[in-house]
Design a protein around this motif. Sequence first.
Motif, short mmCIF file in Angstrom:
data_model
loop_
_atom_site.label_atom_id
_atom_site.label_comp_id
_atom_site.label_asym_id
_atom_site.label_seq_id
_atom_site.Cartn_x
_atom_site.Cartn_y
_atom_site.Cartn_z
N MET A 97 76.59 -1.46 64.00
CA MET A 97 76.21 -0.46 65.01
C MET A 97 74.85 0.16 64.68
SD MET A 97 80.04 1.15 65.11
CE MET A 97 79.70 2.76 65.76
N ALA A 98 74.67 0.55 63.42
CA ALA A 98 73.41 1.20 63.04
C ALA A 98 72.24 0.24 63.21
CB ALA A 98 73.49 1.67 61.58
N GLY A 99 72.47 -1.03 62.87
CA GLY A 99 71.40 -2.02 63.04
C GLY A 99 71.00 -2.19 64.49
N GLN A 100 71.98 -2.30 65.36
CA GLN A 100 71.66 -2.45 66.80
C GLN A 100 70.91 -1.23 67.31
OE1 GLN A 100 72.57 -5.24 66.41
NE2 GLN A 100 74.68 -5.81 66.84
N GLY A 101 71.23 -0.07 66.74
CA GLY A 101 70.59 1.16 67.20
C GLY A 101 69.08 1.20 66.97
N THR A 102 68.60 0.35 66.05
CA THR A 102 67.16 0.37 65.78
C THR A 102 66.35 0.01 67.02
OG1 THR A 102 67.19 -1.92 64.97
CG2 THR A 102 67.48 -0.17 63.34
N CYS A 103 66.97 -0.72 67.91
CA CYS A 103 66.30 -1.07 69.16
C CYS A 103 66.06 0.18 70.02
CB CYS A 103 67.15 -2.15 69.83
SG CYS A 103 67.26 -2.13 71.55
N GLY A 104 67.03 1.08 70.03
CA GLY A 104 66.85 2.34 70.75
C GLY A 104 65.88 3.27 70.03
N LEU A 105 65.95 3.25 68.70
CA LEU A 105 65.02 4.06 67.90
C LEU A 105 63.58 3.64 68.19
CD1 LEU A 105 65.21 6.12 65.42
CD2 LEU A 105 64.79 4.12 63.97
N GLU A 106 63.34 2.33 68.19
CA GLU A 106 62.00 1.83 68.49
C GLU A 106 61.56 2.25 69.89
OE1 GLU A 106 62.38 -2.31 65.90
OE2 GLU A 106 61.92 -2.43 68.03
N LEU A 107 62.47 2.15 70.83
CA LEU A 107 62.12 2.50 72.22
C LEU A 107 61.63 3.95 72.29
CD1 LEU A 107 64.11 1.51 75.38
CD2 LEU A 107 63.29 3.84 75.11
N VAL A 108 62.36 4.86 71.66
CA VAL A 108 61.96 6.27 71.70
C VAL A 108 60.63 6.46 70.96
CG1 VAL A 108 62.60 8.62 71.07
CG2 VAL A 108 64.36 7.03 71.88
N SER A 147 72.76 4.99 71.61
CA SER A 147 73.02 6.37 72.03
C SER A 147 72.85 7.34 70.86
CB SER A 147 74.41 6.50 72.66
OG SER A 147 75.42 6.14 71.75
N THR A 148 73.22 6.89 69.66
CA THR A 148 73.02 7.73 68.48
C THR A 148 71.53 8.00 68.25
OG1 THR A 148 75.03 6.88 67.45
CG2 THR A 148 73.39 7.85 65.97
N ALA A 149 70.73 6.95 68.34
CA ALA A 149 69.29 7.11 68.12
C ALA A 149 68.65 7.97 69.22
CB ALA A 149 68.61 5.74 68.06
N VAL A 150 69.00 7.65 70.46
CA VAL A 150 68.34 8.33 71.58
C VAL A 150 68.76 9.79 71.66
CG1 VAL A 150 68.13 8.39 74.10
CG2 VAL A 150 67.98 6.20 72.87
N LYS A 151 70.05 10.06 71.54
CA LYS A 151 70.50 11.46 71.59
C LYS A 151 70.01 12.24 70.37
CE LYS A 151 73.06 11.70 75.43
NZ LYS A 151 72.78 12.66 76.53
N GLY A 152 69.82 11.53 69.26
CA GLY A 152 69.31 12.20 68.06
C GLY A 152 67.86 12.63 68.21
N LEU A 153 67.07 11.79 68.88
CA LEU A 153 65.63 12.05 68.98
C LEU A 153 65.24 12.71 70.30
CD1 LEU A 153 64.31 8.68 67.49
CD2 LEU A 153 64.25 10.93 66.38
N ALA A 154 66.03 12.48 71.34
CA ALA A 154 65.71 13.02 72.67
C ALA A 154 67.00 13.49 73.32
CB ALA A 154 65.03 11.95 73.53
#
Lengths: 330, 330
Positions: free
Chosen positions: B155-166, B193-200
């Motif tokens: 899950m955390a690995g897949q989230g890097t795609c959202g992290l990069e997007l933000v 969602s974890t990355a995006v909600k965390g940053l935005a």
Amino acid sequence: MSKPISLQSVQAAAERLRGVAVLTPLLTSAELDRRLGARIFLKPESLQHIGAFKFRGAYNRLVQCDEAERARGVVAFSSGNHAQGIAYAAQLLGMQATIVMPIDAPAIKREGTEALGARVRLYDRLTESREQIAADIASATGAILVPAFDDVDVMAGQGTCGLELVEQLGSQHLKPELLLSPVGGGGLMAGVSTAVKGLAPQCRVIGVEPEHYDDHVLSRAAGVRMKINPASTTACDSLMATQPGELTWAVNGELVDDFYSVSESEVARAISFAFRYLKLVVEPGGAVGLAALLSGRVLPAANSIVGVILSGGNIDPATHAACLAQFPQP
Amino acid sequence: MSKPISLQSVQAAAERLRGVAVLTPLLTSAELDRRLGARIFLKPESLQHIGAFKFRGAYNRLVQCDEAERARGVVAFSSGNHAQGIAYAAQLLGMQATIVMPIDAPAIKREGTEALGARVRLYDRLTESREQIAADIASATGAILVPAFDDVDVMAGQGTCGLELVEQLGSQHLKPELLLSPVGGGGLMAGVSTAVKGLAPQCRVIGVEPEHYDDHVLSRAAGVRMKINPASTTACDSLMATQPGELTWAVNGELVDDFYSVSESEVARAISFAFRYLKLVVEPGGAVGLAALLSGRVLPAANSIVGVILSGGNIDPATHAACLAQFPQP
């Protein structure tokens, strides 16, 4: 002979295009690197506005028109990508565009041009003169005629794609050692070779043509601009210029290290490869550089840094499907 | 319930993936913006290694194995993209991978998995248990079983795609206001969602499913994890999980604002749109977010900043051609 454009012309065009053109990404593929034993960097101009690099040169030319010129509009003749580039640049600048286009141009390109608000005047490639038709329109309306390639602003605009490629490599602390670009009339090639040789003089620059439209290969061998038979056919509709441009050849004859040609089936295989491994839609004329590599016609040095311009992606679904069917295991 | 992953988990995964995963670009399309009246930013994970985001989670899991674990290898079950993600990550790390894959998986995915050096064990989705087969292999060989989604490192690995997007939006001084991501088992969705909600935190996050695999839509309505009929069919082979994961739901049930489903024909139209206007090859499961926008099921606010994850591009040529034929004017 002094060259009609310089690195500074391309850099000035880049300033005009900043925030207007798409800054297309530089892509890599582990599969491609593995096959070629080199580090391949793809510049997919298929992701540019209108699906091809042509927007760059068109906008760089038209944005320099004054108000009176803008009011009179623009006319151009093109098999399709230049047409859409002019149409979209004109739309952004509030100009009326009229495009003279061959009857056998891919439907996707004609429809794309019309959807961008341009008028389309169809002509027969074998019996009518597009130059005459366009000149008549220009003289009747006062519209500016923008050539597809033999124009300094068009050439400089197209070169921004090469400038970006070198800068994007530079941001990774890399310099290109080999660069491949498609060649039709030579406008993209002239801009790109000017940018690349200006910033990375040691880079070997190669132009690639379809085998039946190899006027640059022949011109290089002859030492003068040669014209090929305009009745030849190729799937590479965007590379169907029959002779190097006068201005483009003044650049390319000097700056381009080598010209190569690729076969129709090598192009089809490259399109299938792009679908399967790159997940990119590439049109025949846009795939010739990739085809030159995949076919082994151009062999990069081991582990060298190679730039490849994929110049466009405007391909009809049927042509695309045929390439995939011809090479199911590209 | 405390959430199994955090923004910090995703950021740690991003460090592990730096220089290994493809930093996929953020793409825009004037045509898409015009149609939707918003600023759409596409994250094409089709351009990731193996043509889908799945490499991110697989590598993030496997790179944390110690030497003894690496020697015993890895086993996974998957309809295809997780298989290839595991196979490629294992290859990079020198591990033997065994993949349990349904007989009806697209040929392109099975071939891709084998080409990456993995062993493939085929099974029948309706009569055999892939979980049992994989568990048997793991217990016989000592190989690590890596789940396709219900695993914190995946899950955390897949989230890097959202992290990069933000982060990529941030480099343009923009913040996402709406984000759409495909949902299968929910691993990508949970990381993103974890990355995006965390940053935005103000960004509205939407998960999109195929209409016959709408287990997240049903689970949201019911308030508990619901299971749908595994005999349903969809072209979205990469989204055929029948129930939200336990760990993924612990994240998505809380962080995802809404779940929507799209029809098979809406997906086909989005694939045709991606071909024609984006020049991208997108697989059915990868296109559901785009389909939700193009169909009008999700309406972005005027001029809002919208992120869309195109999660993969592994589609058979015949399926691709059928979508283009079904929607010649997407």
